[in-house]
Design a protein around this motif. Sequence first.
Motif, short mmCIF file in Angstrom:
data_model
loop_
_atom_site.label_atom_id
_atom_site.label_comp_id
_atom_site.label_asym_id
_atom_site.label_seq_id
_atom_site.Cartn_x
_atom_site.Cartn_y
_atom_site.Cartn_z
N SER A 218 129.94 8.37 16.61
CA SER A 218 131.27 9.49 16.53
C SER A 218 131.07 10.47 17.41
N SER A 219 129.65 11.28 17.37
CA SER A 219 129.40 12.37 17.99
C SER A 219 129.37 12.28 19.44
N ALA A 220 128.53 11.00 19.96
CA ALA A 220 128.63 10.90 21.20
C ALA A 220 130.12 10.38 21.92
N PHE A 221 130.87 9.84 21.19
CA PHE A 221 132.40 9.50 21.48
C PHE A 221 133.15 11.02 21.75
N ALA A 222 132.91 11.78 20.86
CA ALA A 222 133.43 13.23 20.73
C ALA A 222 132.72 14.08 22.08
N VAL A 223 131.58 13.93 22.59
CA VAL A 223 130.95 14.61 23.70
C VAL A 223 131.91 13.90 24.88
N ARG A 224 131.85 12.73 24.91
CA ARG A 224 132.58 12.16 26.21
C ARG A 224 133.79 12.49 26.35
N VAL A 225 134.61 12.46 25.13
CA VAL A 225 136.14 12.92 25.42
C VAL A 225 136.11 14.22 25.84
N THR A 226 135.31 15.10 25.23
CA THR A 226 135.30 16.68 25.76
C THR A 226 134.99 16.91 27.16
N ALA A 227 133.78 15.99 27.48
CA ALA A 227 133.44 16.12 28.84
C ALA A 227 134.42 15.58 29.80
N SER A 228 135.22 14.54 29.35
CA SER A 228 136.01 14.00 30.37
C SER A 228 137.21 14.89 30.79
N THR A 229 137.48 16.11 29.93
CA THR A 229 138.34 16.98 30.23
C THR A 229 137.93 18.00 31.30
N GLY A 230 136.60 17.84 31.62
CA GLY A 230 135.97 18.82 32.73
C GLY A 230 135.36 19.95 31.99
N ALA A 231 135.26 19.90 30.65
CA ALA A 231 134.73 20.87 29.92
C ALA A 231 133.22 21.16 30.20
N SER A 232 132.66 22.06 30.08
CA SER A 232 131.12 22.30 30.12
C SER A 232 130.18 21.68 29.49
N LEU A 233 128.92 21.47 29.92
CA LEU A 233 128.03 20.50 29.00
C LEU A 233 127.80 21.30 27.69
N ARG A 234 127.86 22.60 27.83
CA ARG A 234 127.60 23.37 26.44
C ARG A 234 128.69 23.04 25.45
N ASN A 235 129.80 23.14 26.10
CA ASN A 235 131.07 22.78 25.19
C ASN A 235 130.99 21.28 24.67
N ALA A 236 130.50 20.36 25.47
CA ALA A 236 130.53 18.99 25.09
C ALA A 236 129.69 18.92 24.10
N VAL A 237 128.45 19.57 24.20
CA VAL A 237 127.35 19.59 22.89
C VAL A 237 127.82 19.98 21.82
N ILE A 238 128.72 21.18 21.87
CA ILE A 238 129.28 21.77 20.65
C ILE A 238 130.14 20.75 20.10
N ALA A 239 130.97 19.96 20.48
CA ALA A 239 131.88 18.93 19.99
C ALA A 239 130.94 18.10 19.37
N GLY A 240 129.97 17.64 20.07
CA GLY A 240 128.98 16.59 19.41
C GLY A 240 128.35 17.15 18.17
N LEU A 241 128.10 18.50 18.15
CA LEU A 241 127.47 19.03 16.65
C LEU A 241 128.51 19.12 15.70
N ALA A 242 129.79 19.35 16.19
CA ALA A 242 130.82 19.50 14.88
C ALA A 242 131.04 18.10 14.55
N ALA A 243 130.98 16.88 15.29
CA ALA A 243 131.01 15.55 14.63
C ALA A 243 130.00 15.24 13.89
N LEU A 244 128.72 15.68 14.06
CA LEU A 244 127.49 15.08 13.71
C LEU A 244 127.51 15.85 12.19
N SER A 245 128.08 16.81 12.02
CA SER A 245 128.16 17.82 10.79
C SER A 245 128.66 17.09 9.61
#
Length: 372
Positions: A218-245
Amino acid sequence: MNAPSLELTSAESASGRLGISRASLYAYVSRGLIRSFASPHDPRQRLYALDDVEALAERKARFRRPTAAAATALDWGLPVLETSITQIKDGRLFYRERDAVELARTATLEETALLLIGGLDEGAFRLPSRPPEGLAGPAFGPHAFVAQAVRLLSAPAPKEARSAEVAAILRLVAAAGSGADPGAVPIHRHLASCWNAPRAEDAIRRALVLCADHELSSSAFAVRVTASTGASLRNAVIAGLAALSGPYHGGMTERARTFLEDPGRPPGFAFRHRLYPEGDPRAWALLEGVPLLASDATTLKAVEAATGEKPSIDVALVMVERAYGLPSGAAFALFAIARTAGWLAHAVEQRGQATLIRPRARYVLAQEAPTP
């Protein structure tokens, strides 16, 4: 192979359930799609894993109904993305064709990150990095850890080369759980030192490698969705952290701890991982040589004897935490720090594909609320 503690069915029943001939059934067995075992009553007879038969029948039904296949693809359904990072096959986990369990015997998280991401300067993690700003001691538990990690990742950052950027992100997430700057020290050694647990150093190293990635979680998918928008690596990782929690993902460690502290209560979670019917190989690789608490060892045996289920990585992480007296909540911190390596790999891979992940929804009429 001896039959494990799972439900088995005859060739006639399996063939009928799938609507295929005996020859096709044997072909599925040879391809590894259905497990076959000798009957305990007649060694000349073969029996078949009912879970595998039902999973294959469901898969065939989905292919016959494209709408249903699409509707269930996001719920342990058909693959929806291509990746060269991680594969789960025949009950084993592979990082770019390397067996993760074998890798965990000697590798560090930094070496695993270099493998998963690819194309980085091999000296990336030996380069100096800026100390994190706004660090307020270590944070434990899903909410506190994620809040601190997000705060560190959200601080202004200079433009950096990819290798330096990746190293900085991984160190920042590690700092959220240690309360200190890892510098160029290997993260497992840094955590063991900050948590005052030198005996746990090797178990921490193995945990970090074994948890680094797990295909399209789930968290990796959230990261990929975020990264696909062109968001930064830091923001993609933030999306993963939110899903992991969430309590059904990385937050499962909190539920595992509650159960181990009072094993007389119903666990309230699945002891095993559904992708590993015969046991999570990461859990056993992590627990090897760990001096478990007597109560945890007893619980482990009791659950397996009663249900046939072997522990998932979530349970193993908490057992390691308890065995070495790590801070309560260190299990989640280990999970999050480790998984950051995989998230970075997924973000880099997704951005390289230059496609926006934008599935469609099927509109349905909402049910009216009942009249009070």
